[in-house]
Design a protein around this motif. Structure first.
Motif, PDB file in Angstrom:
ATOM      1  N   LEU A  96      -2.675  -0.540   9.078  1.00 17.79           N
ATOM      2  CA  LEU A  96      -2.940  -1.907   8.625  1.00 17.79           C
ATOM      3  C   LEU A  96      -3.831  -2.648   9.607  1.00 17.79           C
ATOM      4  N   LYS A  97      -3.621  -2.422  10.910  1.00 21.34           N
ATOM      5  CA  LYS A  97      -4.481  -3.064  11.912  1.00 21.34           C
ATOM      6  C   LYS A  97      -5.905  -2.540  11.828  1.00 21.34           C
ATOM      7  N   GLN A  98      -6.070  -1.263  11.488  1.00 26.50           N
ATOM      8  CA  GLN A  98      -7.413  -0.694  11.348  1.00 26.50           C
ATOM      9  C   GLN A  98      -8.144  -1.262  10.141  1.00 26.50           C
ATOM     10  N   LEU A  99      -7.413  -1.726   9.157  1.00 29.79           N
ATOM     11  CA  LEU A  99      -8.032  -2.206   7.921  1.00 29.79           C
ATOM     12  C   LEU A  99      -8.190  -3.719   7.861  1.00 29.79           C
ATOM     13  N   THR A 100      -7.939  -4.423   8.968  1.00 25.23           N
ATOM     14  CA  THR A 100      -8.168  -5.870   8.964  1.00 25.23           C
ATOM     15  C   THR A 100      -9.673  -6.125   8.984  1.00 25.23           C
ATOM     16  N   PRO A 101     -10.138  -7.264   8.464  1.00 27.11           N
ATOM     17  CA  PRO A 101     -11.573  -7.545   8.446  1.00 27.11           C
ATOM     18  C   PRO A 101     -12.205  -7.534   9.846  1.00 27.11           C
ATOM     19  N   GLU A 102     -11.480  -8.045  10.846  1.00 26.39           N
ATOM     20  CA  GLU A 102     -12.037  -8.071  12.202  1.00 26.39           C
ATOM     21  C   GLU A 102     -12.242  -6.652  12.725  1.00 26.39           C
ATOM     22  N   SER A 103     -11.264  -5.785  12.479  1.00 25.74           N
ATOM     23  CA  SER A 103     -11.361  -4.404  12.940  1.00 25.74           C
ATOM     24  C   SER A 103     -12.479  -3.658  12.213  1.00 25.74           C
ATOM     25  N   LEU A 104     -12.596  -3.880  10.916  1.00 26.63           N
ATOM     26  CA  LEU A 104     -13.664  -3.240  10.152  1.00 26.63           C
ATOM     27  C   LEU A 104     -15.034  -3.706  10.624  1.00 26.63           C
ATOM     28  N   ALA A 105     -15.148  -5.001  10.916  1.00 26.34           N
ATOM     29  CA  ALA A 105     -16.426  -5.536  11.409  1.00 26.34           C
ATOM     30  C   ALA A 105     -16.768  -4.926  12.768  1.00 26.34           C
ATOM     31  N   ALA A 106     -15.781  -4.798  13.642  1.00 32.05           N
ATOM     32  CA  ALA A 106     -16.018  -4.207  14.962  1.00 32.05           C
ATOM     33  C   ALA A 106     -16.428  -2.744  14.836  1.00 32.05           C
ATOM     34  N   GLN A 107     -15.777  -2.018  13.935  1.00 32.84           N
ATOM     35  CA  GLN A 107     -16.137  -0.613  13.721  1.00 32.84           C
ATOM     36  C   GLN A 107     -17.561  -0.485  13.183  1.00 32.84           C
ATOM     37  N   ALA A 108     -17.910  -1.352  12.241  1.00 37.10           N
ATOM     38  CA  ALA A 108     -19.269  -1.316  11.678  1.00 37.10           C
ATOM     39  C   ALA A 108     -20.297  -1.657  12.747  1.00 37.10           C
ATOM     40  N   ALA A 109     -19.996  -2.640  13.592  1.00 38.28           N
ATOM     41  CA  ALA A 109     -20.922  -3.014  14.661  1.00 38.28           C
ATOM     42  C   ALA A 109     -21.100  -1.864  15.647  1.00 38.28           C
ATOM     43  N   ASP A 110     -20.017  -1.203  15.999  1.00 34.87           N
ATOM     44  CA  ASP A 110     -20.108  -0.067  16.920  1.00 34.87           C
ATOM     45  C   ASP A 110     -20.952   1.059  16.329  1.00 34.87           C
ATOM     46  N   LYS A 111     -20.749   1.333  15.046  1.00 34.80           N
ATOM     47  CA  LYS A 111     -21.530   2.391  14.410  1.00 34.80           C
ATOM     48  C   LYS A 111     -23.009   2.005  14.304  1.00 34.80           C
ATOM     49  N   ALA A 112     -23.276   0.728  14.052  1.00 30.05           N
ATOM     50  CA  ALA A 112     -24.666   0.270  13.971  1.00 30.05           C
ATOM     51  C   ALA A 112     -25.341   0.386  15.337  1.00 30.05           C
ATOM     52  N   ILE A 113     -24.630   0.039  16.394  1.00 28.13           N
ATOM     53  CA  ILE A 113     -25.194   0.150  17.743  1.00 28.13           C
ATOM     54  C   ILE A 113     -25.469   1.612  18.074  1.00 28.13           C
ATOM     55  N   ASP A 114     -24.532   2.493  17.730  1.00 25.22           N
ATOM     56  CA  ASP A 114     -24.741   3.920  17.972  1.00 25.22           C
ATOM     57  C   ASP A 114     -25.956   4.434  17.200  1.00 25.22           C
ATOM     58  N   ALA A 115     -26.078   4.020  15.950  1.00 22.16           N
ATOM     59  CA  ALA A 115     -27.229   4.445  15.139  1.00 22.16           C
ATOM     60  C   ALA A 115     -28.532   3.912  15.739  1.00 22.16           C
TER      61      ALA A 115
END
Length: 134
Positions: A26-45
């Motif tokens: 549930l913590k992984q699926l919060t909007p803040e966590s999803l946004a952080a994951q997307a930002a990390d993946k975008a930075i890696d890309a």
């Protein structure tokens, strides 16, 4: 009695394990966590794309040097050929020659405006080119 205690303890352990697992998900699926994951993946890309671009530029420079060597573009230029004369020299500057069409107005090459890929406001002559950088 020991069997009941064993199964009670096993049930409590399984319940705690399941509750912990569900709470983590549930913590992984919060909007803040999803946004952080997307930002990390975008930075890696972005980092991977930058590395690819640097590699491509290095390969382009290497290939350009190879082609320059093959075509003789990297050689130092020698003195100009004898058939060429300087524009300003002993005889003064070269005369300016204006060319005109045989029976027409002066040559206006380069002043022709095209309306291709543009929209013009009627009567104003103002061009709004959609492909033009502003």
């Amino acid at each position: 009695m020991f069997r009941r205690t064993f199964w009670f303890t096993a049930g409590v352990g399984a319940g705690v394990w399941a509750t912990t697992k569900v709470n983590r998900k549930l913590k992984q699926l919060t909007p803040e966590s999803l946004a952080a994951q997307a930002a990390d993946k975008a930075i890696d890309a972005g980092h991977r794309l930058k590395e690819i671009a640097v590699d491509i530029r290095a390969q382009m420079a290497h290939r350009e040097a190879e082609l320059g060597e093959a075509l003789g573009l990297n050689e130092r230029p020698g003195p100009p050929p004898a058939s060429r004369r300087p524009a300003i020299g002993r005889g003064g500057p070269a005369p300016v020659v204006r060319l005109r069409a045989a029976d027409g107005p002066p040559n206006t090459a380069g002043t022709h405006r095209t309306t291709e890929n543009t929209t013009e406001e009627p009567g104003t002559g103002t061009s709004y080119n959609r492909n033009e950088d502003h």
